[in-house]
Motif scaffolding. Structure first.
Motif, PDB file in Angstrom:
ATOM      1  N   LEU A 200     -29.186 -26.503  56.140  1.00 24.35           N
ATOM      2  CA  LEU A 200     -29.632 -25.275  56.795  1.00 24.35           C
ATOM      3  C   LEU A 200     -30.270 -24.331  55.787  1.00 24.35           C
ATOM      4  N   LEU A 201     -29.585 -24.141  54.668  1.00 24.33           N
ATOM      5  CA  LEU A 201     -30.108 -23.245  53.644  1.00 24.33           C
ATOM      6  C   LEU A 201     -31.439 -23.746  53.125  1.00 24.33           C
ATOM      7  N   LYS A 202     -31.551 -25.058  53.044  1.00 26.64           N
ATOM      8  CA  LYS A 202     -32.805 -25.622  52.568  1.00 26.64           C
ATOM      9  C   LYS A 202     -33.918 -25.275  53.539  1.00 26.64           C
ATOM     10  N   GLN A 203     -33.640 -25.450  54.829  1.00 27.82           N
ATOM     11  CA  GLN A 203     -34.648 -25.147  55.842  1.00 27.82           C
ATOM     12  C   GLN A 203     -35.049 -23.686  55.823  1.00 27.82           C
ATOM     13  N   LEU A 204     -34.083 -22.820  55.556  1.00 29.23           N
ATOM     14  CA  LEU A 204     -34.373 -21.394  55.533  1.00 29.23           C
ATOM     15  C   LEU A 204     -34.967 -20.964  54.196  1.00 29.23           C
ATOM     16  N   HIS A 205     -35.176 -21.925  53.301  1.00 30.89           N
ATOM     17  CA  HIS A 205     -35.736 -21.636  51.979  1.00 30.89           C
ATOM     18  C   HIS A 205     -34.864 -20.672  51.184  1.00 30.89           C
ATOM     19  N   LEU A 206     -33.583 -20.772  51.383  1.00 31.26           N
ATOM     20  CA  LEU A 206     -32.681 -19.881  50.668  1.00 31.26           C
ATOM     21  C   LEU A 206     -32.084 -20.503  49.427  1.00 31.26           C
ATOM     22  N   LEU A 207     -32.323 -21.811  49.244  1.00 30.84           N
ATOM     23  CA  LEU A 207     -31.749 -22.462  48.073  1.00 30.84           C
ATOM     24  C   LEU A 207     -32.320 -21.848  46.807  1.00 30.84           C
ATOM     25  N   ASP A 208     -31.487 -21.847  45.788  1.00 33.77           N
ATOM     26  CA  ASP A 208     -31.929 -21.324  44.488  1.00 33.77           C
ATOM     27  C   ASP A 208     -32.243 -19.830  44.541  1.00 33.77           C
ATOM     28  N   THR A 209     -31.648 -19.134  45.504  1.00 36.27           N
ATOM     29  CA  THR A 209     -31.778 -17.684  45.525  1.00 36.27           C
ATOM     30  C   THR A 209     -30.392 -17.082  45.623  1.00 36.27           C
ATOM     31  N   LEU A 210     -30.313 -15.809  45.336  1.00 40.63           N
ATOM     32  CA  LEU A 210     -29.023 -15.128  45.405  1.00 40.63           C
ATOM     33  C   LEU A 210     -28.522 -15.083  46.848  1.00 40.63           C
ATOM     34  N   TRP A 211     -29.438 -15.090  47.802  1.00 37.35           N
ATOM     35  CA  TRP A 211     -29.041 -15.006  49.211  1.00 37.35           C
ATOM     36  C   TRP A 211     -28.199 -16.187  49.645  1.00 37.35           C
ATOM     37  N   SER A 212     -28.420 -17.338  48.989  1.00 37.30           N
ATOM     38  CA  SER A 212     -27.621 -18.501  49.370  1.00 37.30           C
ATOM     39  C   SER A 212     -26.162 -18.287  49.029  1.00 37.30           C
ATOM     40  N   LEU A 213     -25.897 -17.325  48.152  1.00 40.36           N
ATOM     41  CA  LEU A 213     -24.515 -17.066  47.792  1.00 40.36           C
ATOM     42  C   LEU A 213     -23.924 -15.950  48.642  1.00 40.36           C
ATOM     43  N   ILE A 214     -24.792 -15.205  49.283  1.00 42.45           N
ATOM     44  CA  ILE A 214     -24.313 -14.031  50.007  1.00 42.45           C
ATOM     45  C   ILE A 214     -24.287 -14.253  51.515  1.00 42.45           C
ATOM     46  N   LEU A 215     -25.356 -14.792  52.043  1.00 35.85           N
ATOM     47  CA  LEU A 215     -25.437 -14.894  53.495  1.00 35.85           C
ATOM     48  C   LEU A 215     -24.436 -15.853  54.140  1.00 35.85           C
TER      49      LEU A 215
END
Lengths: 510, 290, 306
Positions: B130-145
């Motif tokens: 899911l995170l990959k699809q949302l392009h959140l990987l490798d960002t701080l948001w992947s740790l927060i959202l």
């Protein structure tokens, strides 16, 4: 009116959330290449995913440092590394995530403990088949022991390149304190009975001369392989396979194992064996050596650099020597032999540039090239990483550690023992001798193949059964006769199936 | 009167003694690790370190504190924690408030939905995809959202909000206050201890979690403190064989391990007094009626 | 006709409480996106899942993993051990943080109160790798406990190797480690009690224990109830770390739990599917208990989770 406002607010909220989701945040070093591995298109680019965690001097990272530059120049391969977690299980987890998302790196390195993972994925087609492709690369082939190929073979195909540890296949040695032997006027023990006599004397006759009954006889800890010399004296190593009558059988259920257990149980009952061993962990075990409580134990070939060194620091008189493991009543002796590899290099089946990869590995398998990493090269070599003193090489430990990451760039390990390196780590440790001694007495596991289907299914339960039974027999909670029930249970719980599969494997090999 | 005072005093004294004993027991592991971080390698592996340093040395801390990556990962951890906790508390307060209104239609449904997620979750791989699809990987948001609202904390806060007397809410509404004002001016001030506690819970969660960072982040510059510290330990551990760099590092390996633990625990200890500040009793039920 | 009324009712509701629903939007969106969307992963429990093949490519095997789990020789042992250890932890461990909070609440000396609170919650931050190591040391033959025993002329006891002691060690060490942290939420709840109630009681001549029993406890009872119910939701989930650090072959019979069993078995192929299946089982049991406990709590008028 209100309804429209509500809907517009909701829409804005949803938009806001997705906008938030879209923007990445601080530090995203997007300019850096090779971070998200996917199969490379360029013929000379190789994307590797390896275990990481090392520290770097300012301005450097795993893809930007003198050794990487040198490697790229000399091989002509553009190696791009994705630096992974330092812990093996986290690395494997991440590898699985990459598989699941379709982002598979060209090359990855599997710890030997995860061999079955490799074979499972080989069966599913995730791993590239290498037989036929490797013969052109002589150095690479030369760096792998013939029996190591068994571990990566499935249905006749080869699915990985086994990599040696830099201690070759050395494992443990038996160490004893010569100063204690001298004090008690004893000779170096050779047979099992002599060993026990010495251990008893160490326990009872106050060899450290402090008037307190605080010394130990034989010590052990919860991992049975760690005191394999006692089992090796009967020719059987727990968990290993041994050849008998032209086929392979599990050492765990052999009558020799029963003898070994009976003997060790007696040692326990006579209080020659440390009674705390089932709850002792490795660190506590080494502590007993370090603080001078034990004088006879089995330790790794590198022990001279760790607990033995500490022992010397605590007591300068401590004179530890490595000796051959005890010879048992049947004339057998040995410690557990190590497998001929510590990790396996695997190539993704989707990789487009196998030649570049193999060329890289081949180059790394040359001892001179390996030394460029160990001892540095050019300005990073002599008088930086090491100094030459009277013909021998001494490592400059400050730089050796500061640039320690460079060793992670070495994927291959030639068969020739890097004796120079072992010397350079400290000639007083005599590591080359330690390695040779360990290899000389190592009893290898006769089964060198990948885990069979029944093994995958049942081995963990069988291992647990073995641990429980053996431990209880040794401490006397179960009688030695319980071994026979154990053998029956072992066979019934999948042992029979495993034995058949291994026997078939062995027959085919011959 | 006299006997009451005496038995009270004995009660108090016994209380203090018991608590002091328990405090000491709890202190012991900390002192042990702290001592290890300041002791020589020889002393540690010989088992000589108990609750005070033996062979005092500062090498371990020196090594940590001179590594740029340590400061960088510390900074990342702080940003993650502050930003993450802010988002956590905002969402949680909003949801808890609404869910504490007993008349709200659909309340039961949403509660069920929330509780269901406490028990069932898709696991690591679907979340990663899911995170990959949302392009959140490798960002701080992947740790927060992915951890934006903790069902556990939500339920707790809702419960606290529910205990605020309806009469107060009524009078506020009569005075014309909207829900936003009620939440901000009434509920939050009245629930300061709960708010402080939950802020602590979320902050600690962000500070201590490393698994998500290991899996979702590749950029070494974006790794938070815990990952950096773990790498220091694991790398040094796995390097028992000569296969690598532990020559001189061996000298301080054990104390380095201990130092990393202290480094990650101390900020948590430092933060607690600020939380305790809000545990002021019986916050102004009357005072708020302004 | 009915539909018209429903829509009208909906409109009316929305109009009055639109702000409340607005507040819910971000949170609910979060749950839907990050919790419900990935929930399809549960199907892994019913497949022979391989990351390479993905969910769509992996073979569906129905109840295979559950069957394997339930028919395993070890199932009875690990299930029993998990249940027992969990119940002991509940019965002995659950009240401790409450007691601690009450005790701390009575301390009048500011610095003592703050310091003790801080000290008590420190062990929570150590992993079981560290804390377990300390427990092992303390209980070893040269550790503190045995040294004291020897002072009294008794023989040293290898506590961790004895089946009789193992579960107690697990429970007690867990209490020591976690009670401080767990007491924080109760402290927060106690801080919310109206002091006027205490004053009124004192004027009526109530003693300290009356205060605690009749005022403090009832006021925090809803918090206690909620935490208890939530605790029941994870009754079969003890976590692998603690037991893994402390157990050894001599105590497998009493100490091997579901989580350590899954860890061992899961070290091979299909680790994901098997672990997911067992995890699902643990969760379902927890969910059932939550519903039951919640229902009971409501029946006794103690409110509930919802």
């Amino acid at each position: 009116m209100k309804k429209r406002t509500l809907i517009s607010i909701l829409l804005t909220a949803v938009l806001a959330v997705s906008a938030l989701a879209g923007c990445s945040s601080k530090g995203g070093d997007k300019a850096e290449n090779g971070k998200n591995a996917s199969p490379s298109s360029d013929q000379t680019t190789v994307k590797a995913f390896i275990m990481g965690g090392a520290t770097f001097p300012d301005g450097e990272d795993i893809n930007h440092n003198p050794w990487m530059t040198m490697l790229r120049e000399e091989t002509g391969v553009d190696l791009q590394i994705q630096y992974g977690p330092a812990a093996a299980d986290e690395y494997m987890n991440k590898l699985n995530l990459m598989l699941a998302s379709g982002d598979i790196p060209d090359l990855f390195i599997i710890p030997s403990a995860n061999q079955s993972w490799l074979m499972d994925n080989a069966k599913l087609g995730a791993i590239m088949r290498l037989d036929g492709k490797l013969d052109a690369y002589a150095n690479l082939m030369n760096a792998v022991y013939p029996e190591a190929w068994d571990a990566v073979t499935y249905n006749g195909g080869i699915y990985g390149v086994p990599v040696l540890a830099d201690g070759n296949s050395a494992t443990d040695n038996v160490y004893i304190r010569k100063d204690w032997l001298d004090k008690l006027k004893l000779d170096v023990p050779k047979t099992l009975d002599e060993f026990v006599k010495v251990a008893k004397a160490f326990k009872e006759q106050d060899p450290d001369g402090n008037g307190k009954a605080d010394t130990l006889g034989l010590i052990a800890y919860d991992n049975m392989l760690a005191w394999s010399s006692l089992f090796g004296a009967f020719g059987v190593i727990p968990g290993y396979w041994v050849e008998k009558n032209g086929t392979l059988v599990p050492a765990d259920i052999q009558p020799e194992m029963k003898d070994a257990l009976a003997y060790i149980h007696q040692l326990f009952a006579d209080k020659v064996l440390d009674n705390e061993w089932p709850i002792t962990k490795k660190a506590a075990y080494e502590e007993k050596v370090a603080n001078g409580k034990a004088g006879l134990y089995e330790g790794s070939w590198a022990a001279a650099r760790s607990e033995i060194q500490t022992s010397r620091q605590n007591d300068p008189k401590a004179d530890w020597i490595a000796i051959a493991p005890p010879v048992g009543p049947g004339g057998k002796q040995g410690v557990f032999g190590g497998p001929k590899y510590k990790s396996i290099i695997a190539i993704s089946s989707k990789a487009k540039n196998v030649d570049a990869i193999l060329k890289l590995l081949d180059w790394q398998a040359v001892p001179e090239n390996r030394d460029k990493f160990v001892f540095g090269f050019g300005q990073y070599g002599e008088n930086f990483m090491y100094t030459k003193k009277d013909g021998s090489i001494e490592l400059n430990f400050d730089n050796h550690n500061k640039y320690g990451y460079r060793q992670q760039l070495m994927f291959m390990q030639p068969k020739e023992l890097n004796e120079q390196k072992m010397e350079a780590l400290g000639p007083q440790f005599k590591l080359n001798d330690m390695i040779k001694l360990s290899i000389q007495y190592g009893i290898p596991n006769a089964f060198t193949g990948a885990p069979t289907p029944s093994m995958v299914e049942n081995q963990s339960a069988l291992d647990k059964l073995r641990q429980e039974t053996f431990t209880k027999i040794i401490i006397g909670e179960l009688p030695v006769s319980a071994f026979d029930d154990f053998v029956a249970s072992y066979k019934a719980k999948g042992g029979d199936k495993i034995m058949k599969e291994v026997a078939d494997w062995y027959a085919e090999k011959k | 009167m006299r006997s009451a005072a005496l038995s009270d005093r004995i009660g108090h004294a016994a209380n203090l003694i018991l608590l002091a004993m328990m405090g000491l027991v709890a202190l012991f592991p900390f002192l042990h690790v702290l001592s290890q971080s300041l002791s020589s390698h020889t002393a540690i592996v010989s088992g000589r370190v108990t609750v005070y340093p033996v062979g005092l040395q500062l090498e371990a801390y020196h090594q940590l504190l001179q590594d740029r990556a340590f400061y960088r990962s510390f900074g990342v951890a702080i940003v993650r924690t502050v930003l993450g906790t802010a988002i956590n508390m905002t969402l949680t307060c909003l949801m808890a408030y609404s869910l504490s209104r007993k008349h709200l239609k659909g309340r039961g449904l949403i509660m069920n939905m929330v509780i269901f997620t406490m028990i069932f979750n898709g696991g690591m791989i679907p979340t990663f995809l899911l995170l990959k699809q949302l392009h959140l990987l490798d960002t701080l948001w992947s740790l927060i959202l992915p951890s934006a609202v903790s069902a556990f904390n939500l339920i707790l806060l809702k419960n606290f909000f529910q205990s605020i007397p309806e009469s107060l809410v009524e009078s506020a509404r009569i005075d014309g206050a909207g829900h936003g004002v009620i939440l901000w001016r009434l509920f939050i001030p009245l629930s300061l201890p709960a708010m402080a506690t939950l802020t602590l819970f979320y902050a600690v969660m962000h500070w201590n979690t490393y698994f998500d960072a290991v899996m979702y982040i590749n950029n070494p510059k974006l790794l938070p403190l815990q990952v950096y510290l773990r790498n220091v330990i694991v790398l040094n551990d796995s390097n028992m064989n000569v296969t690598d760099f532990s020559g001189a590092t061996l000298i301080s390996r054990e104390s380095l391990k201990a130092a990393t633990i202290i480094a990650s625990v101390v900020p948590m200890i430092a933060v607690y007094p600020f939380v305790q500040h809000y545990f002021v009793k019986g916050v102004m039920l009357g005072a708020v009626k302004e | 006709m009915k539909r018209g009324v429903f829509v009208k009712g909906l409109e009316k509701t929305l109009r009055a409480d639109w702000m409340l629903y607005l507040f819910l939007v971000p949170g609910v969106a979060y749950f839907i996106i990050f919790k419900y969307l990935p929930m399809y992963g549960v199907v892994i429990a019913f497949q022979d899942y391989s990351p390479f093949l993905g969910i769509s490519g992996s073979e569906f095997v129905g109840w295979k993993h559950f069957a394997r789990f339930f028919t395993d020789d070890e199932f009875a042992t690990v299930f029993r051990n998990t249940l027992l250890i969990s119940l002991y932890k509940l019965v002995f461990g659950f009240p401790v943080p409450i007691l601690l909070a009450l005790m701390l609440n009575e301390v009048r000396i500011g610095w003592f109160k703050k310091t003790t609170q801080t000290l008590l919650y420190i062990p929570h931050f150590f992993s079981w790798v560290i804390f377990g190591g300390i427990v092992i040391q303390v209980l070893s033959s040269t550790g503190i406990v045995n040294s004291v025993l020897q002072l009294f002329g008794m023989e040293p006891v290898l506590f961790l190797a004895q089946k009789e002691y193992f579960r107690s060690i697990i429970v007690i060490s867990d209490i020591v480690k976690e009670s401080g942290w767990a007491s924080i939420i109760y402290l927060a709840a106690i801080a919310g009690v109206d002091p006027a109630l205490y004053e009124a009681a004192r004027m009526d001549g109530a003693k300290k224990r009356h205060e605690i029993w009749h005022i403090t406890l009832p006021c925090i009872s809803s918090t206690i109830m909620i935490l208890l119910i939530l605790r029941l939701g994870s009754i079969l989930e003890l976590g692998v770390q603690q037991v893994f650090m402390l157990y050894n072959p001599l105590v497998y019979e009493v100490g091997d739990i579901i989580d350590t069993y899954v860890y061992r078995v899961g070290l091979t192929e299909q680790k994901y599917s098997f672990a997911t299946a067992v995890g699902l089982f643990q969760s379902v049991v927890g969910l059932i208990l939550i519903y039951l406990a919640n229902g009971l709590a409501k029946r006794f008028g103690k409110g509930g989770l919802w």
